[in-house]
Design an enzyme around this catalytic site. Structure first.
Site, short mmCIF file in Angstrom:
data_model
loop_
_atom_site.label_atom_id
_atom_site.label_comp_id
_atom_site.label_asym_id
_atom_site.label_seq_id
_atom_site.Cartn_x
_atom_site.Cartn_y
_atom_site.Cartn_z
N ARG A 17 -2.78 1.58 30.53
CA ARG A 17 -2.00 2.51 29.69
C ARG A 17 -2.77 2.83 28.43
O ARG A 17 -2.85 3.99 28.01
CB ARG A 17 -0.65 1.86 29.36
N HIS A 74 -1.64 -3.61 31.68
CA HIS A 74 -1.18 -2.79 30.55
C HIS A 74 -2.34 -2.08 29.86
O HIS A 74 -2.14 -1.04 29.22
CB HIS A 74 -0.44 -3.66 29.54
N HIS A 126 6.84 6.78 23.35
CA HIS A 126 7.08 5.93 22.18
C HIS A 126 8.27 6.47 21.39
O HIS A 126 8.41 7.68 21.23
CB HIS A 126 5.85 5.90 21.27
N ARG A 167 4.04 2.96 31.88
CA ARG A 167 4.21 1.52 31.84
C ARG A 167 4.33 0.97 33.26
O ARG A 167 4.69 1.69 34.20
CB ARG A 167 5.45 1.15 31.04
N LYS A 172 11.64 2.58 28.16
CA LYS A 172 12.46 1.55 27.54
C LYS A 172 13.81 2.12 27.14
O LYS A 172 13.90 3.23 26.63
CB LYS A 172 11.74 0.98 26.32
N TYR A 207 -3.73 4.40 18.05
CA TYR A 207 -4.85 5.14 18.63
C TYR A 207 -5.58 6.04 17.63
O TYR A 207 -6.53 6.72 18.00
CB TYR A 207 -4.35 6.01 19.80
#
Length: 396
Positions: free
Chosen positions: A282, A279, A306, A184, A208, A315
């Site tokens: 990514r 972004h 994630h 990120r 995150k 994906y």
């Protein structure tokens, strides 16, 4: 950028005080107890301030013609939050769609903010008995495929970072890491020198919620980092105590998110690439790894950081590429239907046979399947000739 958040110190911000005390307390809970990142906490804070403004107008606490942005979000107490009904929430969601033009994903995020806030009031601090959002489900999301660069476009972008930048070693290295590691923007900007282990060929990233993960560095990343760090560490005027990996050329301090976005956008435009954001690099890394590196969805989840495999499943549309490759490489795919068709044939016709190249024609020298063209790409990584960059680091 928010007046609250400091890009160069992402874990710091000014006090959240432009809202009702209950919202401020909830945001502090998110950061201190729930471990949410400042960016996440700020997003929830903005959502709840917006809901406060909407409810003030809905309840007639301001005139109907008052612009939402001009309504003071402060002054609401627990009695007010307890008076909010399910109908109020539905009206708010309609307002987001009709007046604000929010996409379904944005509306879902704002509803999640309300869910979290009321769950906190009911279950965490026991200030309310009822949660008006409990049974409200988010709008069904459209299945949008991630937009990404092809391998050829990625190479064009890497070339552009070397020719269109006043600090090519840095900009090239940043794009190489984006394209090969799938990190990120905040993870790249927040990298410190101590996070890089060149000997073990890996880097520690903080995603995150400050979740830590290790990412492997392939040949392209190692080469780009070595060239850039050699240049960085010999820059005149650089404070020896500066920990940031990526720094600005003039001030010699940690580069900001916004500046990285400007540099990447400029390089994309110079390469003739339109409609792509930082972004999307990514997404590009994830897509190319999934297509060419034989990476399963669980491995990709871990690599991208994630928290849920559901996020990574965006994906899975790439499976079509692999299914097509598998079918094309089936050895029975070359079997010809020579005598099955019993329809009467006229002279010169070859009805009943598939279109097959004559044995007199030269054989196709192309790779045997769509996957072969990318063989080895996952290990070596996406890079271009950086000899010109390397030369700039040698003593004069």
């Amino acid at each position: 950028m928010s007046i609250y958040l400091d890009e160069k110190n992402p874990e710091k911000h000014k006090p959240f005080d432009d809202a009702s005390p209950d919202i401020v307390a909830y945001v502090r809970y998110l950061e201190v107890i729930a471990g949410k990142s400042p960016n996440t906490a700020f997003s929830y804070y903005c959502d709840l301030r917006n809901f406060s403004r909407f409810m003030k107008r809905r309840r007639g606490l301001v005139t109907d013609d008052t612009e939402i942005k001009d309504i003071d979000p402060k002054g609401l107490d627990m009695a007010f939050w307890g008076s909010v009904t399910k109908e109020d929430v539905y009206e708010y969601l309609y307002f987001l769609n009709s007046e604000c033009g929010n996409k379904k994903s944005s509306t879902a995020r704002r509803l999640a903010s309300l869910h979290g806030f009321y769950d906190y009031l009911v279950n965490q601090v026991d200030l309310l008995k009822e949660n008006p959002t409990a049974s409200i489900k988010p709008p069904k999301q459209d299945k949008v495929l991630p937009k990404y660069l092809t391998a050829e476009q990625s190479m064009d972008l890497l070339e552009s970072t070397q020719t269109q930048s006043d600090f090519p070693e840095r900009d090239y290295c940043m794009v190489v890491l984006f394209l090969n590691c799938g990190m990120r923007l905040s993870e790249l900007v927040g990298m410190d020198l101590g996070d890089i282990d060149m000997e073990q060929r890996q880097i520690r990233l903080f995603g995150k919620g400050h979740k830590e993960r290790m990412v492997y560095l392939n040949d392209a990343c190692m080469e780009a980092l070595q060239i850039y760090l050699n240049k960085r560490n010999t820059m005149e005027g650089l404070n020896p105590k500066e920990r940031a990996v990526f720094i600005t050329r003039r001030r010699k301090e940690r580069i900001s998110n916004r500046r990285v976005e400007q540099l990447v956008t400029g390089a994309m435009k110079a390469a003739g690439l339109r409609g792509f954001s930082t972004h999307k690099l990514r997404h590009t890394a994830a897509t190319l790894m999934y297509q060419t590196g034989n990476v399963d969805i669980l491995t990709l989840k871990q690599l991208l950081g994630h928290s849920s495999v559901g996020t990574t499943q965006i994906y899975t549309h790439l499976q079509e590429f692999q299914v097509r490759a598998a079918i094309e490489q089936n050895p029975l795919g070359e079997v010809k239907k020579a005598s099955l068709d019993t329809t009467p044939k006229e002279t010169g016709e070859s009805r009943g046979e598939f279109a097959v190249t004559s044995s007199d024609e030269p054989e196709n020298d192309a790779p045997g399947g769509p996957m072969e063209a990318f063989e080895g790409a996952a290990q070596e990584g996406f890079r271009v000739d950086v000899s010109s960059l390397a030369d700039t680091n040698e003593p004069e």
